[in-house]
Design a protein around this motif. Structure first.
Motif, short mmCIF file in Angstrom:
data_model
loop_
_atom_site.label_atom_id
_atom_site.label_comp_id
_atom_site.label_asym_id
_atom_site.label_seq_id
_atom_site.Cartn_x
_atom_site.Cartn_y
_atom_site.Cartn_z
N ILE A 663 -10.71 -20.72 8.41
CA ILE A 663 -11.31 -22.04 8.58
C ILE A 663 -12.82 -21.88 8.71
O ILE A 663 -13.32 -21.08 9.50
CB ILE A 663 -10.75 -22.74 9.84
N SER A 664 -13.55 -22.64 7.93
CA SER A 664 -15.01 -22.64 7.99
C SER A 664 -15.49 -24.07 7.83
O SER A 664 -15.48 -24.63 6.73
CB SER A 664 -15.58 -21.76 6.87
N GLY A 665 -15.89 -24.66 8.96
CA GLY A 665 -16.33 -26.05 8.93
C GLY A 665 -15.19 -26.96 8.55
O GLY A 665 -14.10 -26.91 9.14
N LYS A 666 -15.40 -27.77 7.54
CA LYS A 666 -14.37 -28.71 7.10
C LYS A 666 -13.62 -28.19 5.88
O LYS A 666 -13.08 -28.97 5.08
CB LYS A 666 -15.00 -30.07 6.80
N LYS A 667 -13.56 -26.87 5.75
CA LYS A 667 -12.81 -26.25 4.65
C LYS A 667 -11.82 -25.23 5.21
O LYS A 667 -12.12 -24.51 6.15
CB LYS A 667 -13.75 -25.53 3.67
N VAL A 668 -10.62 -25.23 4.60
CA VAL A 668 -9.62 -24.19 4.88
C VAL A 668 -9.56 -23.30 3.64
O VAL A 668 -9.10 -23.73 2.57
CB VAL A 668 -8.25 -24.80 5.20
N ILE A 669 -10.06 -22.10 3.78
CA ILE A 669 -10.11 -21.16 2.65
C ILE A 669 -8.80 -20.36 2.64
O ILE A 669 -8.53 -19.58 3.56
CB ILE A 669 -11.31 -20.21 2.78
N GLY A 686 -6.80 -20.28 -2.86
CA GLY A 686 -7.30 -21.64 -3.06
C GLY A 686 -8.12 -22.14 -1.88
O GLY A 686 -8.51 -21.38 -0.99
N THR A 687 -8.36 -23.46 -1.88
CA THR A 687 -9.17 -24.10 -0.83
C THR A 687 -8.63 -25.49 -0.56
O THR A 687 -8.24 -26.21 -1.50
CB THR A 687 -10.66 -24.22 -1.25
N TYR A 688 -8.61 -25.85 0.72
CA TYR A 688 -8.24 -27.21 1.10
C TYR A 688 -9.46 -27.85 1.78
O TYR A 688 -10.00 -27.32 2.75
CB TYR A 688 -7.04 -27.21 2.05
N PHE A 689 -9.90 -28.98 1.22
CA PHE A 689 -11.10 -29.67 1.73
C PHE A 689 -10.66 -30.80 2.67
O PHE A 689 -10.03 -31.77 2.24
CB PHE A 689 -11.92 -30.23 0.56
N LEU A 690 -11.00 -30.65 3.96
CA LEU A 690 -10.57 -31.62 4.97
C LEU A 690 -11.25 -32.97 4.80
O LEU A 690 -10.69 -34.01 5.19
CB LEU A 690 -10.85 -31.08 6.38
N ASN A 691 -12.44 -32.99 4.23
CA ASN A 691 -13.19 -34.25 4.09
C ASN A 691 -12.42 -35.28 3.28
O ASN A 691 -12.34 -36.46 3.65
CB ASN A 691 -14.55 -34.00 3.44
N ASP A 692 -11.89 -34.84 2.15
CA ASP A 692 -11.22 -35.79 1.25
C ASP A 692 -9.78 -35.41 0.96
O ASP A 692 -9.20 -35.87 -0.04
CB ASP A 692 -12.00 -35.93 -0.06
N ASN A 693 -9.17 -34.54 1.81
CA ASN A 693 -7.77 -34.13 1.64
C ASN A 693 -7.49 -33.61 0.22
O ASN A 693 -6.48 -33.95 -0.40
CB ASN A 693 -6.82 -35.29 1.94
N ASN A 712 -3.05 -23.82 -12.21
CA ASN A 712 -4.28 -24.35 -11.59
C ASN A 712 -3.99 -25.76 -11.08
O ASN A 712 -3.68 -26.65 -11.86
CB ASN A 712 -5.43 -24.38 -12.60
N ILE A 713 -4.12 -25.91 -9.79
CA ILE A 713 -3.78 -27.19 -9.14
C ILE A 713 -5.04 -27.78 -8.51
O ILE A 713 -5.78 -27.09 -7.80
CB ILE A 713 -2.69 -26.99 -8.07
N ASP A 714 -5.27 -29.05 -8.77
CA ASP A 714 -6.38 -29.78 -8.14
C ASP A 714 -5.85 -31.18 -7.81
O ASP A 714 -5.79 -32.05 -8.68
CB ASP A 714 -7.57 -29.84 -9.09
N ARG A 715 -5.44 -31.39 -6.58
CA ARG A 715 -4.81 -32.64 -6.17
C ARG A 715 -5.49 -33.18 -4.90
O ARG A 715 -5.86 -32.45 -4.01
CB ARG A 715 -3.32 -32.43 -5.88
N ARG A 716 -5.57 -34.50 -4.84
CA ARG A 716 -6.00 -35.19 -3.62
C ARG A 716 -4.75 -35.67 -2.91
O ARG A 716 -4.00 -36.49 -3.44
CB ARG A 716 -6.91 -36.37 -3.95
#
Length: 719
Positions: A663-669, A686-693, A712-716
């Motif tokens: 976890i680094s800031g609002k990102k889960v690496i 991958g990466t999960y961005f907490l700001n915009d799910n 390759n997955i890129d989903r909100r």
């Protein structure tokens, strides 16, 4: 004819008698004047000039009369002496009326030993005495401005006792009419009885403190009162004994009033006060207190503790059966040690006007007070039978209590009840009761801006103050509505309430719900210091073990939290975040994670997050792929990578699923992830961005046939 002669003879006789009387008056008046002046000279009286007048009535006019005796002196610029005519006709010297113009008297306020002498009434003291603008300077005591005395009085039959038609001392604002009985001038022994009397409080308190009857710290706020009036006054002072007594049938102090007041004061500050009933104007009392530093400090401390900008009362506070006393030893100290007494307290139309720190105002109406206060050696003991408060915003509360000062929680007993009681943005419903030294039971609900907090349990008051409070909560529930980033205002933290070393203790919570997160067996320990506070907490979220350590300064928080799970139910854990999503998943969770945050604002705290962890899910099942929730759509993407279509009712099974992330800031690496199953396997990062799910995954998928394809997955992920 005979009648006319009779009238003429009678007139001649009357004229002869009148002429003889005038001659006798002149003869006797001259003799009387000579005898009086001779007597006065023998008494040490010095006169500059003497005039004898016969018109319209005989009188002596004395200029610049002086009397000196030790440190005492009397100076009278002009003295008018009128004899008693009937007495003068038979040769007796009696004074009917004496007028003192601008007399100046200087005498000692206190005497002792051989210097103390009683007052002796001169034999020729006048029946009526008028003092016009006299000056009285009391020495060896109150070194203040000489007192200006004016009076008109008539002597009674015995001693130095007078009926006073009017008297005033301008420097004290002292005006009265009634009776005066002076037994001695040095030392002063004086008694006054007056139907009405008025006094200037500031000047009169200065007089009492100057002569040692009161200390300088004794109720100085009274000096700012504008009016003090009494009716049916009985006032006595004895400076030799150092005593003063004051009784009044009625008294008025500005807008406050009382009846049947009795005050007895001795030198050194000892006093006894009793009042049958007194009505105190609360607003006036508040204004009076604000004029002194002591009153301002007390009010400010109360506002600070309640987080208010101001507290202003209005209405009347009623004290009945007041009895107070204090020994002489406590007068010159700021302490109230030694003060004893009791009183009953009630109210009429009493209200408190509160102003919050944001400037909002609200009124609380105190509809009923019935309390007893007993003071023992300066320590008040309060017993509240009834205390009802209604909020103009809605709701009410009532209280019964007994407590003493200095405040000791173990000695307090109370029972309180609130029903939808609104105070600014808060609404309180519940009850609390303390019937024993240690335990305080409560069951309350607090609502603030959509956030609802419900708690039930009890507090324990420790024997050792250093141990702090102990709370045991049967249940605690906090439900708070979600706020978008645009709705929230990112303010600086303020943890000052936790600092100062006064808030210490521990709490155990059996069941704790934060929205849909069910915690249990929560333990919290708090240690407060002057500049920082340390909090330690532990508990369970389902079967996940949580441990947290936090350090608070006034404006900053630093915290570390660890989470560990051993075989917890995946649906139960997912239900904390999305209850409807839990129906699509099965499995057992093994979790180990740590996170650290630090900041002065909520946004700064979130951006500072650092940490990492691993998650293992055994026997992972994804049910009904054909109707899977869009938030789990990335599993469909994995199936698409190997061209596998999901059938109605078909699921997907994995023997295990692993994720290692930081976890680094609002990102889960996501450093790595893997899915192990009979039909397919997947791995990658991958990466999960907490700001915009938003979830981004890059990896490989191996099918049942052994083919490996890239995914390759890129989903909100929408909640």
């Amino acid at each position: 004819m005979l009648r006319k002669k009779g009238l003429l003879i009678a007139g001649l006789v009357a004229a002869i008698i009148l002429a003889g009387s005038i001659v006798l008056v002149r003869v006797y008046f001259v003799d009387a004047a000579q005898n009086l002046l001779s007597e006065m000279t023998e008494m040490g009286v010095v006169m500059e000039d003497i005039e004898i007048h016969y018109s319209p009535l005989p009188y002596l006019l004395v200029h610049n009369l002086e009397i000196n005796s030790g440190t005492d002196s009397v100076r009278i610029p002009m003295l008018e002496i009128y004899p008693d005519i009937p007495s003068l006709l038979v040769g007796n010297i009696k004074l009917r009326h004496v007028i003192l113009q601008d007399p100046d008297i200087q005498t000692a306020a206190h005497r002792s030993g051989s210097d103390s002498t009683g007052f002796e009434m001169p034999e020729i003291f006048p029946a009526r005495l008028d003092v016009v603008s006299g000056k009285l300077l009391l020495t060896n005591g109150y070194q203040g401005t000489p007192l200006t005395v004016s009076a008109s009085m008539e002597k009674e039959t015995g001693g130095f006792s007078f009926n006073v038609r009017s008297a005033s001392i301008s420097e004290l604002g002292f005006k009265f009419s009634g009776k005066m009985d002076m037994q001695s001038a040095s030392p002063l022994k004086l008694g006054l009885q007056a139907t009405e009397c008025s006094i200037d409080p500031a000047a009169f308190l200065g007089f009492l403190t100057g002569f040692g009857y009161l200390g300088n710290s004794t109720i100085p706020e009274l000096a700012d009162a504008g009016k003090f009036e009494t009716r049916n006054l009985d006032f006595n002072v004895d400076s030799a004994m150092g005593t003063m007594s004051f009784q009044a049938g009625e008294l008025v102090l500005d807008q406050s009033n009382g009846k049947n007041l009795s005050v007895n004061i001795g030198q050194g500050g000892s006093y006894q006060i009793s009042i049958e009933e007194i009505h105190i104007d609360a607003g006036e009392l508040y204004s009076m207190a604000q004029k002194s530093e002591r009153g301002r400090n007390a009010t400010q401390a109360l506002c600070d503790s309640a987080k208010l900008k101001s507290i202003k009362p209005k209405g009347q506070l009623i004290l009945k059966s007041v009895s107070l006393s204090s020994p002489a030893s406590s007068v010159n100290t700021s302490r109230s040690a030694g003060l004893s007494g009791k009183m009953t307290v009630s109210a009429k139309d009493l209200a408190l006007i509160l102003e919050s720190s944001e400037g909002k105002k609200q009124e609380l109406n105190i509809s009923d007070i019935d309390a007893d206060i007993e003071i023992k050696d300066g320590k008040p003991v309060v017993s509240v039978r009834t205390f009802n408060v209604a909020s103009v915003a809605g709701g009410d509360c009532n209280l019964q209590a007994s407590f003493s000062f200095p405040f000791e929680m173990r000695q307090v007993r109370f029972k309180a009840e609130a029903r939808d009681f609104s105070l600014f943005d808060y609404m309180i419903t519940g009850d609390a009761e303390k019937k024993s030294p240690l335990k305080t039971l409560f069951d309350t609900q607090l609502v603030n801006k959509g956030t609802k907090i419900s708690a039930s349990g009890y507090f324990n008051s420790p024997y050792d103050k250093r141990a702090g409070l102990e709370a045991v909560l049967y249940s605690l529930s906090i439900r708070s509505p979600e706020q978008s980033d645009t709705d929230s205002v990112d303010k600086n933290f303020d943890f000052s309430v936790l600092l100062g070393g006064t808030l210490n203790g521990k709490a155990s919570i059996r069941r704790f719900y934060y929205n849909d997160w069910p915690f249990s067996d929560v333990a919290v320990y708090l240690q407060s210091g002057a500049t920082r506070a340390v909090l330690k907490a532990s508990g369970k979220l389902f079967h996940l073990n949580l441990n947290a350590d936090a350090v608070f300064s006034k404006e900053e928080l630093a915290a570390q939290c660890s989470v560990k799970g051993r075989g917890d139910s995946l649906p139960s854990l997912i239900a904390c975040f999305a209850e409807d999503l839990s129906v699509s998943l099965r499995g057992k969770v093994y979790l180990n994670a740590n996170i650290f945050v630090q900041g002065k604002k909520s946004k700064e705290l979130a951006e500072s997050a650092q940490g990492g962890g691993t998650i293992l899910v055994d026997s992972l099942q994804i049910l009904n792929l054909a109707n899977i929730d869009p938030r789990l759509g990335f599993f469909i993407d994995i199936l698409d990578a190997v061209s596998k279509k999901s059938e109605t009712g078909e699921g997907l099974n994995f023997s295990s699923a692993r994720v290692r992330a930081a976890i680094s800031g609002k990102k889960v690496i996501i450093d790595s992830f893997s899915l192990e199953g009979n039909l397919l396997q997947a791995w990658g990062e991958g990466t999960y961005f907490l700001n915009d799910n938003r979830l981004k995954l890059d990896g490989k998928v191996r099918s049942l046939l052994g083919t490996i394809n890239t995914v390759n997955i890129d989903r909100r992920l929408k909640s």
